[in-house]
Design a protein around this motif. Structure first.
Motif, PDB file in Angstrom:
ATOM      1  N   ASP A 190      45.961 -15.579 -25.427  1.00  9.42           N
ATOM      2  CA  ASP A 190      45.922 -15.668 -23.962  1.00  9.42           C
ATOM      3  C   ASP A 190      45.678 -17.118 -23.601  1.00  9.42           C
ATOM      4  N   SER A 230      42.160  -6.525 -22.048  1.00  5.49           N
ATOM      5  CA  SER A 230      40.775  -6.495 -22.554  1.00  5.49           C
ATOM      6  C   SER A 230      40.315  -5.050 -22.776  1.00  5.49           C
ATOM      7  N   LEU A 234      43.250 -11.691 -29.919  1.00  8.45           N
ATOM      8  CA  LEU A 234      43.733 -11.952 -28.561  1.00  8.45           C
ATOM      9  C   LEU A 234      44.512 -13.258 -28.502  1.00  8.45           C
ATOM     10  N   LEU A 244      40.074 -15.295 -30.147  1.00  8.89           N
ATOM     11  CA  LEU A 244      41.024 -15.605 -29.058  1.00  8.89           C
ATOM     12  C   LEU A 244      41.780 -16.874 -29.415  1.00  8.89           C
ATOM     13  N   GLY A 275      45.366 -10.644 -23.898  1.00  7.10           N
ATOM     14  CA  GLY A 275      44.211  -9.831 -24.289  1.00  7.10           C
ATOM     15  C   GLY A 275      42.935 -10.144 -23.541  1.00  7.10           C
ATOM     16  N   ALA A 281      41.862  -3.910 -25.956  1.00  6.39           N
ATOM     17  CA  ALA A 281      41.202  -4.481 -27.139  1.00  6.39           C
ATOM     18  C   ALA A 281      39.999  -3.624 -27.537  1.00  6.39           C
TER      19      ALA A 281
END
Ligand code: UD1
Length: 342
Positions: free
Chosen positions: A32, A15, A30, A55, A9, A18
């Protein structure tokens, strides 16, 4: 609407997806490990979405770490799986890296999704599965050609794994999206592609040349059997592509029976490398230094997709032009230059 896990993400397509998920009312989460992206993308996302997305810095081949993400996030509606390595040339040099990461992350993710009874997935595939198609524009039912890089083979395998899984367990709802060539950036220039090192792909390399960061673009082959001799591709704006994921997820969620359906995501229009060069010159208002060079190993002469199935079934159609995409790519490149100077 609830949480959607976006693996990869922080990356280029992830991105942008998202942002579109959030605009549609989902909460993108996310996942990653930032091997090929930067945490700074979260700043851009925070501005575009209105709050900073969560994230989880996790390698998707790590099943236990992924399990912890699903446990921490609680109910998850579905997953969009982007996390993968994507450099075709590198995959030829180091195939095990590609099989271990691209296949390994998919298998680990599916095991964890099964354990948590999350069975709605949108998977990033690629038009590379078609090789050089016999007929253009290429439709989803075209036969697989075997002239594939290890990278391409991981996409073929990913699709196969998902078909086998859906056949074994009717609870799954899976959409396979075959991307043509994504280019451009968010029109706000808040997010875009962040190639590490020398870009492999045409548009990020060309915008770096336009910005004076590289001397010249080499056109890889001008003796192909195409109208101007350079390769033809179906360039699609990354925001159009991102919006297709939102439609695909909604469509999958509404399915009441076992589903594994494949869609082309392209514009239906082919553009040559020389057209892209002229397009970028129009956008920047100055000549783009370039050389006519030899063919690049592994390139197919011409590919563009038939996107009618995505139109009919998902209600999705690319709406942005090549010019829009190049203008946004150039605006993003200038933003990066300002950031580096600042
Ligand atoms: C490739 C893969 C695709 C993958 C994508 C992302 C194939 C058939 N396609 O797309 O599956 O998702 O990379 O990494 O394997 N070009 C130049 N000069 C340059 C760079 C590129 O002329 O410096 C030309 C290429 O020869 C090609 C076109 O530009 O004709 C597009 O190249 P690129 O952006 O690398 O994408 P693909 O190779 O089409």
């Amino acid at each position: 609407m609830g949480k959607v896990i976006v693996t990869g993400g922080a990356g280029y397509i992830g991105s942008h997806t998202a942002v579109e998920l959030a605009a549609a009312g989902h909460v993108p989460v996310l996942v990653d490990d930032l091997r090929n992206s930067e945490a700074a993308v979260l700043d851009g996302l925070a501005k575009l979405i209105g709050r900073r997305p969560v994230l989880h810095r996790v390698d998707c081949t790590d099943r236990h770490a992924l399990d912890a993400v699903f446990r921490a996030e609680g109910p998850v509606d579905g997953v969009v799986h982007f996390a993968a390595d994507k450099a075709v040339g590198e995959s030829v040099q180091d195939p095990l890296k590609y099989y271990a990461n691209n296949v390994g992350s998919l298998v680990a993710l599916l095991q964890v999704m099964r354990d948590h009874a999350v069975r709605t997935l949108v998977f990033s595939s690629s038009c590379t599965v078609y090789g050089q198609p016999d007929r253009l524009p290429v439709g989803e039912d075209a036969p697989d050609h075997n002239a594939l890089s290890p990278y391409g083979a991981t996409k073929v395998m990913g699709e196969r794994i998902l078909r086998d899984l859906v056949a074994s367990d009717p609870g799954w709802r899976v959409v396979l999206l075959r991307y043509f060539n994504p280019i451009g950036a968010h029109p706000s220039a808040g997010i875009g592609e962040l190639p590490l090192g020398v870009p492999n792909n045409l548009v990020p390399f060309a915008t770096q040349v336009a910005a004076g960061l590289r001397d010249r673009l080499v056109i890889h082959g001008t003796d192909y059997p195409t109208p101007d001799g350079s390769c033809v591709r179906d360039y699609i704006h990354v925001v159009d592509l991102a919006q297709a994921h939102v439609k695909a997820l909604a469509w999958a969620e509404a399915r009441t029976e076992a589903t594994c359906e494949v869609f082309n995501l392209g514009t239906g229009r082919g553009s040559s490398v020389l057209e892209v060069v002229r397009g970028l010159e129009a956008v920047t208002g100055r000549p783009l230094p370039h050389l006519l060079g030899p063919r690049r190993a592994g390139d197919v002469p011409e590919v563009f997709g038939d996107p009618r199935k995505a139109g009919a079934v998902l209600g999705w159609k690319a709406s942005r032009t090549l010019h829009d995409a190049l203008a946004d790519a150039w605006r993003w490149q200038q933003t990066l230059a300002d950031r580096d100077r600042g």
